[in-house]
Design an enzyme around this catalytic site. Structure first.
Site, PDB file in Angstrom:
ATOM      1  N   LYS A 190     -14.169  -1.886   7.350  1.00 20.66           N
ATOM      2  CA  LYS A 190     -13.543  -2.609   8.465  1.00 20.66           C
ATOM      3  C   LYS A 190     -12.054  -2.724   8.169  1.00 20.66           C
ATOM      4  O   LYS A 190     -11.663  -3.162   7.085  1.00 20.66           O
ATOM      5  CB  LYS A 190     -14.163  -4.008   8.530  1.00 20.66           C
ATOM      6  CG  LYS A 190     -13.447  -5.044   9.396  1.00 20.66           C
ATOM      7  CD  LYS A 190     -14.163  -6.393   9.283  1.00 20.66           C
ATOM      8  CE  LYS A 190     -13.458  -7.495  10.084  1.00 20.66           C
ATOM      9  NZ  LYS A 190     -12.238  -8.002   9.420  1.00 20.66           N
ATOM     10  N   ASP A 191     -11.219  -2.318   9.140  1.00 20.10           N
ATOM     11  CA  ASP A 191      -9.781  -2.442   8.938  1.00 20.10           C
ATOM     12  C   ASP A 191      -9.115  -3.021  10.188  1.00 20.10           C
ATOM     13  O   ASP A 191      -9.800  -3.526  11.090  1.00 20.10           O
ATOM     14  CB  ASP A 191      -9.161  -1.090   8.547  1.00 20.10           C
ATOM     15  CG  ASP A 191      -8.933  -0.186   9.758  1.00 20.10           C
ATOM     16  OD1 ASP A 191      -9.519  -0.449  10.842  1.00 20.10           O
ATOM     17  OD2 ASP A 191      -8.169   0.781   9.633  1.00 20.10           O
ATOM     18  N   MET A 192      -7.777  -2.954  10.231  1.00 19.53           N
ATOM     19  CA  MET A 192      -7.044  -3.545  11.348  1.00 19.53           C
ATOM     20  C   MET A 192      -6.177  -2.522  12.089  1.00 19.53           C
ATOM     21  O   MET A 192      -5.357  -2.917  12.922  1.00 19.53           O
ATOM     22  CB  MET A 192      -6.179  -4.713  10.844  1.00 19.53           C
ATOM     23  CG  MET A 192      -7.024  -5.863  10.293  1.00 19.53           C
ATOM     24  SD  MET A 192      -6.049  -7.178   9.499  1.00 19.53           S
ATOM     25  CE  MET A 192      -5.136  -7.839  10.895  1.00 19.53           C
ATOM     26  N   GLU A 193      -6.324  -1.241  11.761  1.00 17.40           N
ATOM     27  CA  GLU A 193      -5.467  -0.235  12.419  1.00 17.40           C
ATOM     28  C   GLU A 193      -6.179   1.046  12.850  1.00 17.40           C
ATOM     29  O   GLU A 193      -5.770   1.682  13.832  1.00 17.40           O
ATOM     30  CB  GLU A 193      -4.299   0.170  11.485  1.00 17.40           C
ATOM     31  CG  GLU A 193      -3.254  -0.905  11.242  1.00 17.40           C
ATOM     32  CD  GLU A 193      -3.612  -1.835  10.098  1.00 17.40           C
ATOM     33  OE1 GLU A 193      -4.511  -1.467   9.295  1.00 17.40           O
ATOM     34  OE2 GLU A 193      -3.032  -2.930   9.999  1.00 17.40           O
TER      35      GLU A 193
ATOM     36  N   GLU B 200       0.824  -1.209   0.000  1.00 19.24           N
ATOM     37  CA  GLU B 200       0.000   0.000   0.000  1.00 19.24           C
ATOM     38  C   GLU B 200       0.865   1.270   0.000  1.00 19.24           C
ATOM     39  O   GLU B 200       0.484   2.292  -0.553  1.00 19.24           O
ATOM     40  CB  GLU B 200      -0.897   0.022   1.246  1.00 19.24           C
ATOM     41  CG  GLU B 200      -1.883  -1.145   1.367  1.00 19.24           C
ATOM     42  CD  GLU B 200      -2.439  -1.326   2.775  1.00 19.24           C
ATOM     43  OE1 GLU B 200      -3.466  -2.024   2.916  1.00 19.24           O
ATOM     44  OE2 GLU B 200      -1.862  -0.781   3.748  1.00 19.24           O
TER      45      GLU B 200
ATOM     46  N   ASP C  82     -12.267  -6.048  -0.324  1.00 15.53           N
ATOM     47  CA  ASP C  82     -13.101  -7.253  -0.266  1.00 15.53           C
ATOM     48  C   ASP C  82     -14.439  -6.911   0.366  1.00 15.53           C
ATOM     49  O   ASP C  82     -14.538  -6.022   1.207  1.00 15.53           O
ATOM     50  CB  ASP C  82     -12.401  -8.360   0.528  1.00 15.53           C
ATOM     51  CG  ASP C  82     -11.978  -7.905   1.911  1.00 15.53           C
ATOM     52  OD1 ASP C  82     -10.917  -7.263   2.030  1.00 15.53           O
ATOM     53  OD2 ASP C  82     -12.727  -8.156   2.878  1.00 15.53           O
TER      54      ASP C  82
ATOM     55  N   THR D  49      -6.045  -0.312   2.965  1.00 15.20           N
ATOM     56  CA  THR D  49      -7.151  -1.075   2.407  1.00 15.20           C
ATOM     57  C   THR D  49      -8.048  -1.563   3.539  1.00 15.20           C
ATOM     58  O   THR D  49      -7.672  -1.536   4.712  1.00 15.20           O
ATOM     59  CB  THR D  49      -6.626  -2.259   1.579  1.00 15.20           C
ATOM     60  OG1 THR D  49      -5.722  -3.014   2.391  1.00 15.20           O
ATOM     61  CG2 THR D  49      -5.889  -1.772   0.344  1.00 15.20           C
TER      62      THR D  49
END
Lengths: 313, 313
Positions: free
Chosen positions: B245-248, B84, B271, B162
């Site tokens: 929805k992300d992770m960070e 990214e 996705d 992303t």
């Protein structure tokens, strides 16, 4: 039906419930911002890491305690909850740092003092500014561990706190474990290699002499940001072979590993996860009493550390 | 059965699949450690924050860019994955910082340069030292955000990356959202007030002019440390009213809020979570192509920021 307890556990639960733990509680005004009004009477107020010019609160602070004799000189104890931290602050006769080495805006609190030749620092992530509750969990724990290591250059990090325990692995309420290994159970990334990164297994620093001398229980620790446990969490915890479950350990381990500081994990069991009581109810019921057991064990660990080198642990 | 796509989404997916995205990919040797061998030809190598004496890698670095005119001068862009980050490093003609302001042992990478009057810093948490994968997730993101704010004193933090999207909320692959609000969905602490702390809702910095001028999509962002989604996660995401929805994100928001730096969140959908393809398969299939859409949007955002004050956004 109540949880099936071994005789060892039944004795332990009776001890916990009958313990006069209130004598270990801080007085009502013994809180952040009021500590200088009622400092412990024998507090050591000299702090070798503070210099005369304290105007820059973000300054890089270098430990003035010599490590030239290889003895452990500075330790940082990371404790997530005030209820867990204050009895130890009292035990070690520490003082709150009014010139915090941390940036303005961070709620992190440092208690410091000299104890048996060691520079002892208890780091509590503090209360959330908006909500007023302890800043528990992996994000706060990782940040305060990072900032404390950068500011204080400790020889050793100890992460101490309460935890859930699995009776299937022999844990009962009031037991105190030292973690042989730590890992995450709520970071599932089903892509090859990323899956291993998510679990993030790390060894606790090996302390065979300490464990033997103090006759401490040893088990694996699994960390996640929730107090409850989903079926997927449980599967990961089983895969991690964990005896105890907390909300900070693996994050502290990650940061200590990045910065190459030995870290050990001391976790006292407040609730039985594979029992039939809701975790949050059992946790709140036992938190203060179990903190006494945690306090005693951490004090014994620090007593043992005093005068020793890292390689002697 | 394939996911049901709206005509808007069908067009978008065709665009993504037919895009000649390879022109945006870095050359094969354009990787960490090799960047000085093949620097972008027009790279700006002067860096106002580096002083002559660089010997102390842990030094406190003070931005030398004046903020006296109230224009935004320094921005920090936090990006979790190298795939990214590198196209944006190229877009902004940035150079890897070989004298990293971060402690030895941390894998964090800073790319820096001047772009349209801004000091632009892309911070990538780097590869895990043991496993070689990107250091994704909330712990790494919070640490690198903290360290970058401390070292670079940015006027604005942008977290770009992303994400998964919910077609029930109108998201489709290749869409890029700016988050109006961020929260966690995997920190369940069922004790009053601690429950709110766990969710940790925070507003994205309000940028009405930017959103209008660039015609950007707006949605709420929910963050967790897993790529998958359990039923409990899903319930929390629905409660968070999240479109992406992300992770960070929520971890970056937490740190930026602690240190009082405005933060905005730009998230591109790789996705569809409520579709019928496994998230990890769809994520890997679309990652590189969707990064092009992310890249374009972040570049437009930075172009818009150039020459403006925070209050004009």
């Amino acid at each position: 039906m109540g949880p099936v307890l071994t005789p060892h556990c039944e004795r332990r639960v009776r001890q916990i419930r009958s313990s006069n733990f209130h004598s270990f509680l801080p007085p009502p005004d013994y809180q952040r911002g009021k500590m200088t009004d009622t400092p412990p009477s024998t507090t050591t107020t000299t702090d070798p890491i503070h210099t005369e010019d304290e105007n820059n609160s973000n300054q890089e602070i270098v430990s003035a305690v010599s490590s030239s004799d290889n003895h452990i000189s500075t330790i940082v104890i990371i404790i997530a909850m005030q209820t867990e931290a204050l009895p130890l602050v009292d035990t070690f006769k520490l003082t709150e740092d009014r010139n915090s080495p941390f940036p303005k805006g961070t709620p992190w609190v440092r208690y410091y003092g000299s104890y048996k030749g060691l520079s002892v620092n208890i780091l509590w992530p503090g209360k959330d500014a908006a909500l007023g509750v302890d800043s528990v969990g992996t994000v706060s724990a990782s940040l305060v561990t990072y900032a404390a290591i950068q500011a204080l250059h400790p020889d050793l990090v100890i992460n101490a706190g309460t935890s859930g325990g699995f009776k299937a692995k022999g844990a009962c309420i009031g037991d105190v474990y030292v973690a042989s290994e730590v890992a995450f159970h709520d970071r599932r990334i089903p892509i090859p290699v990323f899956d291993l990164y998510g679990v993030g297994v790390r060894q606790g620093f090996s302390t065979p002499n300490l464990l033997k001398e103090l006759n401490l229980k040893v088990g694996k620790l699994s960390t996640g940001d929730s107090l409850d446990m989903t079926p997927l969490d449980e599967a990961s915890i089983v895969a991690n072979d964990a005896t105890v479950k907390d909300m900070e350990g693996a994050a502290v381990a990650y940061v200590a590993d990045l910065l190459k500081v030995p870290a050990i994990f001391v976790k006292a069991v407040t609730d039985i996860i594979d029992g039939d009581k809701p975790t949050s109810e059992e946790f709140l019921q036992n938190l203060t009493a179990v903190t006494v057991a945690l306090d005693k064990t951490v004090a014994r660990v620090v007593d043992y550390i005093s005068g020793k080198s890292i390689s002697e642990l």
